[in-house]
Design a protein around this motif. Sequence first.
Motif, PDB file in Angstrom:
ATOM      1  N   LYS A 169      39.630  44.308  44.536  1.00 53.71           N
ATOM      2  CA  LYS A 169      40.063  44.197  43.140  1.00 53.71           C
ATOM      3  C   LYS A 169      41.573  44.033  43.061  1.00 53.71           C
ATOM      4  CE  LYS A 169      37.338  47.689  42.072  1.00 53.71           C
ATOM      5  NZ  LYS A 169      36.189  47.300  42.904  1.00 53.71           N
ATOM      6  N   GLU A 215      44.994  41.879  37.189  1.00 56.57           N
ATOM      7  CA  GLU A 215      45.281  40.489  36.784  1.00 56.57           C
ATOM      8  C   GLU A 215      46.693  40.336  36.214  1.00 56.57           C
ATOM      9  OE1 GLU A 215      42.600  37.906  36.572  1.00 56.57           O
ATOM     10  OE2 GLU A 215      41.378  39.275  37.770  1.00 56.57           O
ATOM     11  N   ASP A 249      47.900  36.780  40.495  1.00 53.81           N
ATOM     12  CA  ASP A 249      47.182  35.610  39.993  1.00 53.81           C
ATOM     13  C   ASP A 249      45.922  35.399  40.844  1.00 53.81           C
ATOM     14  OD1 ASP A 249      46.397  33.209  38.957  1.00 53.81           O
ATOM     15  OD2 ASP A 249      47.892  32.028  40.051  1.00 53.81           O
ATOM     16  N   ARG A 250      44.759  35.540  40.217  1.00 53.42           N
ATOM     17  CA  ARG A 250      43.487  35.446  40.919  1.00 53.42           C
ATOM     18  C   ARG A 250      43.339  34.141  41.714  1.00 53.42           C
ATOM     19  NH1 ARG A 250      40.159  38.042  43.996  1.00 53.42           N
ATOM     20  NH2 ARG A 250      40.615  40.065  43.154  1.00 53.42           N
ATOM     21  N   ASP A 251      43.722  33.047  41.081  1.00 55.29           N
ATOM     22  CA  ASP A 251      43.579  31.748  41.757  1.00 55.29           C
ATOM     23  C   ASP A 251      44.416  31.707  43.035  1.00 55.29           C
ATOM     24  OD1 ASP A 251      41.860  30.899  39.864  1.00 55.29           O
ATOM     25  OD2 ASP A 251      43.351  29.751  38.715  1.00 55.29           O
ATOM     26  N   ASP A 293      42.795  33.848  45.744  1.00 51.57           N
ATOM     27  CA  ASP A 293      41.629  33.208  46.363  1.00 51.57           C
ATOM     28  C   ASP A 293      42.035  32.009  47.212  1.00 51.57           C
ATOM     29  OD1 ASP A 293      39.841  35.067  45.474  1.00 51.57           O
ATOM     30  OD2 ASP A 293      39.439  34.016  43.590  1.00 51.57           O
TER      31      ASP A 293
END
Length: 350
Positions: A319, A322, A326-328, A331
């Motif tokens: 986790k 946010e 930045d989630r993007d 990943d």
Amino acid sequence: MGVDISSTGIKLVELGKTRHGYELKAMSVVPLPRDAIVENTVIDSMAVAQGLLDAIEMARPSTRNVAFVVSGNAVIIRTITIPTMTEFELEPQIEFEADQHIPYDIDDVYLDFQILGPAPDDDTQMEVVLAACKREVVEDYQLVLNEAGLTPKVVDCAVFALENAAELLADEIDVVSVPEAVVDEEDVQTYALVNIGANLININVLHDGKMAFVRDQFYGGNNLTEEIQKAHGIGYQAAEQMKLESFSSIKAEALESFYVGLTSELVRSLDFYAASHAEHPVQKIFLSGGTALVPGIAGELEQRLGIEARVLNPFSVIKADERKFDRDYLDRIGPMMMVPVGLALRSFDA
Ligand SMILES: Nc1ncnc2c1ncn2[C@@H]1O[C@H](COP(=O)(O)OP(=O)(O)OP(=O)(O)O)[C@@H](O)[C@H]1O
Ligand SMILES: [Mg+2]
């Protein structure tokens, strides 16, 4: 907190543990000049210390205690078979046992061991993993971490950090499909963790969850950069930039040469593994490292090796707030962060 000081840069990851699993608390990636770390040893300690200070300032971690990583030629990992005894009994004998298996003078290395369990075909014997690393290499990392105000608490080997991080992803990894005909063999699985960095590939083949083969091989993203240099007649920086920013303009011949080299390196290791484990072929390959970000690499290797391949992203199960991350981005770079994530997990060991 895990700190991976590698040839292209420093990766820092701090994890926290909540009731619902792990949480990313701090992270940074800071590039290093090309000659700061060479063959996985500290060459320019000033540059590395400065890089660490930058990494700390960017990430603002809540601790100064770190786990760091060693890899490459300075590290020797061997599984040996010896008469069954307790850890307590083995401790005073370990140097004697190791002396016969470690190609360096035993006084020049740091040494550790872990009892794996009974030997498969003889229950009076047990298997033990020995891990040794040249003292000067460990001490150079310790010095530079100290210079940056950090306190090294744990030193790990890249292949083990990789294995630790992969445990987080057990749900994704444990879905190796076993053909109906061999269901009798239960669901014993064999897979390879393959971390491809800039100059090094760390390989860890696990059979039934246990380390069956490890190796660090000199090949990686730098080889692709070199092929781009050759094919396009450009310098290192320009080639590296092309790789990262306009991948689609890379000439096919450069990619082909890179893949031919990569495939033959991997085949070499898989053959070496198979020579002593013919009955348990590798069923699946899990890729990580910065070079796992090469577009389409899993499909290419799958075709060339004839083994299913997938890219692992540790952040798929970690986790992150946010508002802070930045989630993007997480990943996108996740596969490159497997080793530092594995290091950060060490703080939760008993
Ligand atoms: N998006 C991308 N596409 C292709 N290659 C990439 C991408 N991002 C990073 N790389 C490559 O990944 C490599 C860096 O990966 P990584 O950070 O795992 O290596 P490293 O840990 O610094 O090196 P090593 O462990 O070999 O010393 C570099 O060769 C870099 O060019
Ligand atoms: Mg690395």
